[in-house]
Scaffold this active site. Structure first.
Site, PDB file in Angstrom:
ATOM      1  N   ARG A  51       0.802  -1.233   0.000  1.00 48.97           N
ATOM      2  CA  ARG A  51       0.000   0.000   0.000  1.00 48.97           C
ATOM      3  C   ARG A  51       0.828   1.273   0.000  1.00 48.97           C
ATOM      4  NH1 ARG A  51      -2.721  -3.825   1.665  1.00 48.97           N
ATOM      5  NH2 ARG A  51      -0.750  -4.316   2.633  1.00 48.97           N
ATOM      6  N   THR A  52       1.777   1.358   0.918  1.00 52.57           N
ATOM      7  CA  THR A  52       2.464   2.640   1.105  1.00 52.57           C
ATOM      8  C   THR A  52       3.266   2.990  -0.145  1.00 52.57           C
ATOM      9  OG1 THR A  52       2.598   2.077   3.428  1.00 52.57           O
ATOM     10  CG2 THR A  52       3.888   3.952   2.710  1.00 52.57           C
ATOM     11  N   LYS A  80      25.761  -2.989   0.225  1.00 52.31           N
ATOM     12  CA  LYS A  80      27.236  -2.942   0.222  1.00 52.31           C
ATOM     13  C   LYS A  80      27.748  -2.184   1.439  1.00 52.31           C
ATOM     14  CE  LYS A  80      26.812  -2.189  -4.713  1.00 52.31           C
ATOM     15  NZ  LYS A  80      26.912  -1.075  -5.651  1.00 52.31           N
ATOM     16  N   ARG A 101      10.995   3.945   3.704  1.00 55.36           N
ATOM     17  CA  ARG A 101      10.614   2.928   4.700  1.00 55.36           C
ATOM     18  C   ARG A 101      11.867   2.160   5.079  1.00 55.36           C
ATOM     19  NH1 ARG A 101       5.615  -1.140   4.658  1.00 55.36           N
ATOM     20  NH2 ARG A 101       4.688   0.868   5.213  1.00 55.36           N
ATOM     21  N   HIS A 129       4.552   5.700  11.732  1.00 55.02           N
ATOM     22  CA  HIS A 129       4.105   5.566  10.334  1.00 55.02           C
ATOM     23  C   HIS A 129       3.134   6.724  10.065  1.00 55.02           C
ATOM     24  CE1 HIS A 129       3.118   3.977   6.523  1.00 55.02           C
ATOM     25  NE2 HIS A 129       2.794   2.732   6.828  1.00 55.02           N
TER      26      HIS A 129
HETATM   27  N1   CP Z   1      -0.387  -0.087   5.805  1.00 52.29           N
HETATM   28  C1   CP Z   1       0.831  -0.329   5.290  1.00 52.29           C
HETATM   29  O1   CP Z   1       1.840   0.297   5.655  1.00 52.29           O
HETATM   30  O2   CP Z   1       0.848  -1.303   4.329  1.00 52.29           O
HETATM   31  P1   CP Z   1       2.138  -1.744   3.512  1.00 52.29           P
HETATM   32  O3   CP Z   1       3.091  -2.390   4.476  1.00 52.29           O
HETATM   33  O4   CP Z   1       1.631  -2.699   2.460  1.00 52.29           O
HETATM   34  O5   CP Z   1       2.741  -0.506   2.920  1.00 52.29           O
END
Ligand code: CP
Length: 360
Positions: A51-52, A80, A101, A129
Protein backbone atom coordinates in the site's frame (compact mmCIF):
# COMPACT_ATOMS: atom_id res chain seq x y z
CA UNK A 1 11.81 23.17 3.67
CA UNK A 2 10.34 20.54 5.93
CA UNK A 3 10.25 16.78 6.22
CA UNK A 4 7.56 14.58 7.77
CA UNK A 5 9.14 12.19 10.25
CA UNK A 6 6.51 12.14 12.99
CA UNK A 7 2.84 13.06 12.73
CA UNK A 8 3.67 15.63 15.45
CA UNK A 9 5.63 17.56 12.81
CA UNK A 10 2.22 18.75 11.58
CA UNK A 11 -0.04 21.06 13.59
CA UNK A 12 -3.71 20.20 14.03
CA UNK A 13 -4.54 23.03 11.60
CA UNK A 14 -2.18 21.50 9.03
CA UNK A 15 -3.78 18.08 9.51
CA UNK A 16 -7.20 19.63 8.91
CA UNK A 17 -5.92 21.47 5.81
CA UNK A 18 -4.43 18.24 4.41
CA UNK A 19 -7.76 16.48 4.97
CA UNK A 20 -9.61 19.26 3.12
CA UNK A 21 -7.13 19.13 0.23
CA UNK A 22 -7.42 15.34 0.06
CA UNK A 23 -11.23 15.56 -0.07
CA UNK A 24 -10.95 18.10 -2.89
CA UNK A 25 -8.51 15.84 -4.77
CA UNK A 26 -10.95 12.93 -4.40
CA UNK A 27 -13.84 15.07 -5.71
CA UNK A 28 -11.93 16.93 -8.48
CA UNK A 29 -8.84 14.90 -9.45
CA UNK A 30 -8.49 16.74 -12.79
CA UNK A 31 -7.59 19.97 -10.95
CA UNK A 32 -4.40 18.31 -9.72
CA UNK A 33 -3.25 16.40 -12.82
CA UNK A 34 -0.21 18.54 -13.54
CA UNK A 35 0.53 20.14 -10.19
CA UNK A 36 3.82 18.20 -9.86
CA UNK A 37 4.85 18.18 -13.53
CA UNK A 38 8.63 17.70 -13.92
CA UNK A 39 8.98 16.78 -10.22
CA UNK A 40 10.41 13.44 -9.09
CA UNK A 41 9.55 11.33 -6.07
CA UNK A 42 12.12 8.77 -4.90
CA UNK A 43 10.69 5.79 -3.04
CA UNK A 44 13.37 4.14 -0.90
CA UNK A 45 11.86 0.98 0.52
CA UNK A 46 14.33 -1.04 2.60
CA UNK A 47 11.41 -3.16 3.85
CA UNK A 48 8.44 -4.75 2.00
CA UNK A 49 5.31 -2.74 1.25
CA UNK A 50 2.28 -2.89 -1.00
CA UNK A 51 0.00 0.00 0.00
CA UNK A 52 2.46 2.64 1.11
CA UNK A 53 4.88 2.33 -1.80
CA UNK A 54 2.27 1.91 -4.52
CA UNK A 55 0.02 4.64 -3.15
CA UNK A 56 2.98 7.04 -2.97
CA UNK A 57 3.84 6.17 -6.55
CA UNK A 58 0.23 6.48 -7.73
CA UNK A 59 -0.05 9.78 -5.85
CA UNK A 60 2.95 11.30 -7.62
CA UNK A 61 1.86 9.98 -11.04
CA UNK A 62 -1.65 11.42 -10.54
CA UNK A 63 -0.05 14.78 -9.74
CA UNK A 64 1.78 14.67 -13.09
CA UNK A 65 5.19 13.86 -11.60
CA UNK A 66 7.46 10.86 -12.03
CA UNK A 67 8.84 8.22 -9.69
CA UNK A 68 12.16 6.46 -9.20
CA UNK A 69 13.45 4.21 -6.45
CA UNK A 70 13.84 0.70 -5.13
CA UNK A 71 11.58 -1.73 -3.31
CA UNK A 72 14.11 -3.77 -1.35
CA UNK A 73 17.38 -3.05 0.41
CA UNK A 74 19.17 -5.81 -1.54
CA UNK A 75 18.84 -3.85 -4.79
CA UNK A 76 20.36 -0.70 -3.28
CA UNK A 77 23.91 0.04 -2.20
CA UNK A 78 22.80 -0.37 1.41
CA UNK A 79 23.60 -4.04 0.71
CA UNK A 80 27.24 -2.94 0.22
CA UNK A 81 27.24 -1.05 3.51
CA UNK A 82 26.24 2.48 2.40
CA UNK A 83 24.85 4.49 5.28
CA UNK A 84 21.35 5.98 5.43
CA UNK A 85 22.85 9.49 5.53
CA UNK A 86 24.98 8.92 2.41
CA UNK A 87 22.00 7.36 0.60
CA UNK A 88 19.90 10.41 1.45
CA UNK A 89 22.58 12.81 0.16
CA UNK A 90 22.84 10.88 -3.11
CA UNK A 91 19.08 10.67 -3.66
CA UNK A 92 18.90 14.44 -3.06
CA UNK A 93 20.91 14.78 -6.31
CA UNK A 94 18.30 12.90 -8.34
CA UNK A 95 14.84 13.64 -6.88
CA UNK A 96 12.79 16.51 -5.45
CA UNK A 97 11.26 14.59 -2.54
CA UNK A 98 11.74 11.12 -1.05
CA UNK A 99 9.66 8.61 0.89
CA UNK A 100 11.66 6.15 3.00
CA UNK A 101 10.61 2.93 4.70
CA UNK A 102 13.25 1.26 6.85
CA UNK A 103 13.27 -1.58 9.41
CA UNK A 104 15.49 0.48 11.73
CA UNK A 105 13.78 2.94 14.07
CA UNK A 106 14.89 6.50 13.40
CA UNK A 107 16.35 5.87 9.92
CA UNK A 108 14.10 8.43 8.12
CA UNK A 109 15.05 11.01 10.76
CA UNK A 110 18.73 10.38 10.01
CA UNK A 111 17.94 10.72 6.30
CA UNK A 112 16.13 14.02 6.87
CA UNK A 113 19.16 15.48 8.64
CA UNK A 114 21.44 14.56 5.73
CA UNK A 115 19.15 15.24 2.76
CA UNK A 116 18.67 18.53 0.95
CA UNK A 117 15.12 17.60 -0.15
CA UNK A 118 12.03 16.78 1.98
CA UNK A 119 12.01 13.27 3.48
CA UNK A 120 8.77 11.48 4.30
CA UNK A 121 8.81 8.67 6.85
CA UNK A 122 6.97 5.78 5.19
CA UNK A 123 7.34 3.56 8.29
CA UNK A 124 10.41 3.01 10.52
CA UNK A 125 10.53 -0.31 12.34
CA UNK A 126 8.02 -0.49 15.18
CA UNK A 127 8.25 3.26 15.75
CA UNK A 128 6.11 5.54 13.56
CA UNK A 129 4.11 5.57 10.33
CA UNK A 130 2.78 9.12 9.93
CA UNK A 131 1.39 8.84 6.40
CA UNK A 132 -0.70 5.83 7.44
CA UNK A 133 -2.12 8.13 10.10
CA UNK A 134 -3.01 10.68 7.42
CA UNK A 135 -4.98 7.91 5.69
CA UNK A 136 -6.60 6.96 9.02
CA UNK A 137 -7.65 10.55 9.79
CA UNK A 138 -9.24 11.05 6.38
CA UNK A 139 -11.04 7.73 6.77
CA UNK A 140 -12.45 8.58 10.20
CA UNK A 141 -13.49 12.01 8.93
CA UNK A 142 -15.22 10.59 5.85
CA UNK A 143 -16.84 7.63 7.64
CA UNK A 144 -18.05 9.39 10.80
CA UNK A 145 -18.08 13.07 9.79
CA UNK A 146 -15.87 14.20 12.67
CA UNK A 147 -12.50 13.77 14.36
CA UNK A 148 -13.60 14.76 17.87
CA UNK A 149 -15.71 13.19 20.62
CA UNK A 150 -14.82 9.63 19.72
CA UNK A 151 -14.07 6.46 21.64
CA UNK A 152 -11.34 4.68 19.70
CA UNK A 153 -10.50 1.03 20.32
CA UNK A 154 -7.01 -0.05 19.25
CA UNK A 155 -6.72 -3.80 19.11
CA UNK A 156 -3.83 -6.23 18.65
CA UNK A 157 -0.13 -5.45 18.57
CA UNK A 158 0.13 -2.09 20.31
CA UNK A 159 3.82 -2.60 21.10
CA UNK A 160 5.22 -3.00 17.59
CA UNK A 161 2.27 -1.56 15.62
CA UNK A 162 3.81 1.70 14.42
CA UNK A 163 0.52 2.87 12.90
CA UNK A 164 -1.07 2.76 16.37
CA UNK A 165 1.66 4.97 17.83
CA UNK A 166 1.25 7.66 15.17
CA UNK A 167 -2.56 7.48 15.31
CA UNK A 168 -2.62 8.01 19.10
CA UNK A 169 -0.26 10.98 18.72
CA UNK A 170 -2.56 12.53 16.11
CA UNK A 171 -5.98 11.80 17.64
CA UNK A 172 -4.87 12.97 21.10
CA UNK A 173 -4.86 16.52 19.74
CA UNK A 174 -8.61 16.51 19.05
CA UNK A 175 -11.28 17.25 21.67
CA UNK A 176 -13.17 14.54 23.56
CA UNK A 177 -11.03 11.57 22.49
CA UNK A 178 -10.89 8.44 24.64
CA UNK A 179 -8.87 5.34 23.88
CA UNK A 180 -9.54 1.70 24.72
CA UNK A 181 -6.25 -0.20 24.37
CA UNK A 182 -6.98 -3.86 23.66
CA UNK A 183 -3.93 -6.12 23.65
CA UNK A 184 -2.27 -9.10 25.31
CA UNK A 185 -0.08 -7.96 28.21
CA UNK A 186 3.06 -8.75 26.17
CA UNK A 187 2.04 -6.30 23.43
CA UNK A 188 0.99 -3.26 25.44
CA UNK A 189 1.62 0.30 24.28
CA UNK A 190 5.28 1.41 24.69
CA UNK A 191 6.34 4.20 27.04
CA UNK A 192 7.17 6.80 24.41
CA UNK A 193 3.48 6.97 23.48
CA UNK A 194 1.98 6.18 26.90
CA UNK A 195 4.00 8.78 28.83
CA UNK A 196 4.87 11.33 26.12
CA UNK A 197 1.29 11.52 24.83
CA UNK A 198 -1.46 9.93 26.93
CA UNK A 199 -0.15 10.69 30.43
CA UNK A 200 1.43 14.03 29.53
CA UNK A 201 -1.76 15.39 27.97
CA UNK A 202 -4.12 13.61 30.38
CA UNK A 203 -5.94 11.76 27.60
CA UNK A 204 -8.40 9.24 29.09
CA UNK A 205 -7.62 5.61 28.28
CA UNK A 206 -8.31 2.14 29.58
CA UNK A 207 -6.31 -1.04 28.98
CA UNK A 208 -8.12 -4.34 28.54
CA UNK A 209 -7.34 -7.78 27.13
CA UNK A 210 -10.81 -8.70 25.80
CA UNK A 211 -12.28 -7.36 22.55
CA UNK A 212 -15.93 -8.40 22.98
CA UNK A 213 -16.57 -6.45 26.18
CA UNK A 214 -15.10 -3.29 24.66
CA UNK A 215 -17.07 -3.43 21.39
CA UNK A 216 -20.36 -1.71 22.37
CA UNK A 217 -18.68 1.54 23.46
CA UNK A 218 -16.50 2.07 20.37
CA UNK A 219 -16.97 4.61 17.56
CA UNK A 220 -13.83 3.38 15.81
CA UNK A 221 -12.29 -0.08 16.04
CA UNK A 222 -8.71 -0.03 14.76
CA UNK A 223 -7.56 -3.62 14.25
CA UNK A 224 -3.87 -4.41 13.77
CA UNK A 225 -1.81 -7.39 12.68
CA UNK A 226 0.53 -9.04 15.18
CA UNK A 227 3.85 -7.91 13.67
CA UNK A 228 5.71 -11.20 13.18
CA UNK A 229 8.79 -9.48 11.69
CA UNK A 230 9.41 -7.50 14.91
CA UNK A 231 9.51 -10.51 17.30
CA UNK A 232 12.89 -11.78 18.51
CA UNK A 233 11.29 -15.01 19.74
CA UNK A 234 9.25 -16.96 17.11
CA UNK A 235 7.58 -19.04 19.84
CA UNK A 236 6.19 -15.89 21.42
CA UNK A 237 4.79 -14.84 18.04
CA UNK A 238 3.13 -18.26 17.60
CA UNK A 239 1.57 -17.98 21.05
CA UNK A 240 0.18 -14.47 20.42
CA UNK A 241 -0.61 -14.44 16.71
CA UNK A 242 -4.27 -15.42 17.04
CA UNK A 243 -5.05 -13.26 20.06
CA UNK A 244 -7.88 -11.42 18.31
CA UNK A 245 -10.10 -12.28 15.37
CA UNK A 246 -12.91 -9.91 14.43
CA UNK A 247 -15.85 -11.93 13.15
CA UNK A 248 -19.33 -11.13 11.85
CA UNK A 249 -20.66 -12.45 15.20
CA UNK A 250 -18.55 -9.96 17.15
CA UNK A 251 -19.68 -7.13 14.85
CA UNK A 252 -23.21 -7.67 16.22
CA UNK A 253 -21.95 -6.24 19.54
CA UNK A 254 -20.88 -2.95 17.91
CA UNK A 255 -22.69 0.34 17.33
CA UNK A 256 -24.52 0.58 14.00
CA UNK A 257 -22.34 3.52 12.94
CA UNK A 258 -18.97 2.20 14.19
CA UNK A 259 -16.11 2.23 11.64
CA UNK A 260 -13.66 -0.67 11.42
CA UNK A 261 -10.20 0.41 10.30
CA UNK A 262 -7.07 -1.66 9.69
CA UNK A 263 -3.84 -0.37 8.13
CA UNK A 264 -3.51 -3.74 6.35
CA UNK A 265 -2.07 -6.16 5.42
CA UNK A 266 -4.29 -8.45 7.49
CA UNK A 267 -3.40 -12.02 8.25
CA UNK A 268 -6.44 -13.47 9.98
CA UNK A 269 -7.39 -10.82 12.54
CA UNK A 270 -10.45 -9.79 10.51
CA UNK A 271 -12.59 -12.53 9.01
CA UNK A 272 -13.26 -11.95 5.30
CA UNK A 273 -16.96 -12.28 6.20
CA UNK A 274 -16.69 -8.84 7.85
CA UNK A 275 -15.64 -7.26 4.51
CA UNK A 276 -19.24 -6.92 3.30
CA UNK A 277 -20.34 -5.13 6.47
CA UNK A 278 -20.85 -1.43 5.59
CA UNK A 279 -18.87 -0.54 8.72
CA UNK A 280 -15.75 -2.24 7.30
CA UNK A 281 -13.78 0.80 6.09
CA UNK A 282 -10.33 -0.71 5.57
CA UNK A 283 -10.33 -0.91 1.78
CA UNK A 284 -11.68 2.65 1.53
CA UNK A 285 -8.90 3.57 4.01
CA UNK A 286 -6.26 2.28 1.55
CA UNK A 287 -7.71 4.50 -1.20
CA UNK A 288 -7.78 7.45 1.20
CA UNK A 289 -4.05 6.90 1.71
CA UNK A 290 -3.41 7.85 -1.91
CA UNK A 291 -5.40 11.09 -1.62
CA UNK A 292 -3.64 12.09 1.59
CA UNK A 293 -0.20 11.31 0.15
CA UNK A 294 -1.07 13.50 -2.84
CA UNK A 295 -2.01 16.33 -0.48
CA UNK A 296 1.19 15.83 1.52
CA UNK A 297 3.52 15.74 -1.52
CA UNK A 298 1.91 18.95 -2.79
CA UNK A 299 2.32 20.67 0.57
CA UNK A 300 5.95 19.68 1.14
CA UNK A 301 7.00 20.55 -2.42
CA UNK A 302 5.24 23.93 -2.25
CA UNK A 303 6.96 24.66 1.05
CA UNK A 304 10.34 23.58 -0.35
CA UNK A 305 9.87 25.89 -3.34
CA UNK A 306 8.90 28.85 -1.17
CA UNK A 307 11.69 28.18 1.34
CA UNK A 308 14.44 25.81 0.15
CA UNK A 309 16.44 26.27 3.37
CA UNK A 310 16.12 23.33 5.78
CA UNK A 311 14.54 23.95 9.17
CA UNK A 312 17.25 24.09 11.85
CA UNK A 313 17.33 21.21 14.34
CA UNK A 314 16.14 22.32 17.77
CA UNK A 315 18.98 21.12 20.02
CA UNK A 316 17.51 22.42 23.27
CA UNK A 317 17.58 19.64 25.85
CA UNK A 318 20.07 17.51 23.90
CA UNK A 319 22.55 15.51 26.00
CA UNK A 320 25.49 13.50 24.69
CA UNK A 321 26.53 11.29 27.61
CA UNK A 322 24.01 8.42 27.26
CA UNK A 323 23.84 5.23 25.21
CA UNK A 324 20.82 3.84 23.36
CA UNK A 325 19.99 0.27 24.33
CA UNK A 326 17.20 -0.32 21.82
CA UNK A 327 18.50 -3.11 19.54
CA UNK A 328 16.18 -1.92 16.74
CA UNK A 329 17.47 1.68 16.70
CA UNK A 330 19.33 2.92 13.61
CA UNK A 331 22.22 3.99 15.88
CA UNK A 332 22.97 0.32 16.65
CA UNK A 333 24.02 -0.41 13.05
CA UNK A 334 25.37 2.96 11.94
CA UNK A 335 28.23 3.31 14.39
CA UNK A 336 29.25 6.77 13.18
CA UNK A 337 25.95 8.27 14.30
CA UNK A 338 26.42 10.30 17.48
CA UNK A 339 24.49 9.08 20.51
CA UNK A 340 22.11 11.93 21.33
CA UNK A 341 19.34 11.95 23.90
CA UNK A 342 16.74 14.62 24.61
CA UNK A 343 15.23 15.47 27.98
CA UNK A 344 11.51 14.72 27.59
CA UNK A 345 10.50 15.00 31.26
CA UNK A 346 12.78 17.15 33.39
CA UNK A 347 10.96 16.46 36.68
CA UNK A 348 11.16 12.68 36.25
CA UNK A 349 14.67 12.90 34.69
CA UNK A 350 13.54 11.04 31.54
CA UNK A 351 15.78 11.14 28.48
CA UNK A 352 14.88 9.58 25.14
CA UNK A 353 17.05 8.72 22.13
CA UNK A 354 16.45 11.30 19.38
CA UNK A 355 16.29 8.54 16.75
CA UNK A 356 14.00 5.87 18.26
CA UNK A 357 12.56 7.70 21.34
CA UNK A 358 13.39 4.81 23.68
CA UNK A 359 14.42 5.67 27.26
CA UNK A 360 18.08 5.28 28.28
N1 CP B 1 -0.39 -0.09 5.81
C1 CP B 1 0.83 -0.33 5.29
O1 CP B 1 1.84 0.30 5.66
O2 CP B 1 0.85 -1.30 4.33
P1 CP B 1 2.14 -1.74 3.51
O3 CP B 1 3.09 -2.39 4.48
O4 CP B 1 1.63 -2.70 2.46
O5 CP B 1 2.74 -0.51 2.92
Amino acid sequence: MRSLISILDLTTEELDQLIETAKDIAAHPEKYWDRCAHKKLATLFFEPSTRTRLSFEAAMLELGGTVLGFSEASSSSASKGESVADTAKIVSCYADIMAMRHPREGAPYVASRAASIPVINAGDGGHNHPTQTLADLLTISRELGRLDNLTIGLCGDLKYGRTVHSLIEAMSRYQGIRFVLISPKELKLPGFVRYNVLEKHKIPYTEVTGLEAAMPQLDVLYMTRIQRERFDDPDEYDRLKDSYVLTAEKMKLAKKEMAVLHPLPRVNEISVKVDDDPRAAYFRQALNGKFMRMALILKLLEEAKANPVKEAVDTEGFVYDRVCRNPKCICQVEQELPQIFKVTDKAANIHRCIYCEQKD
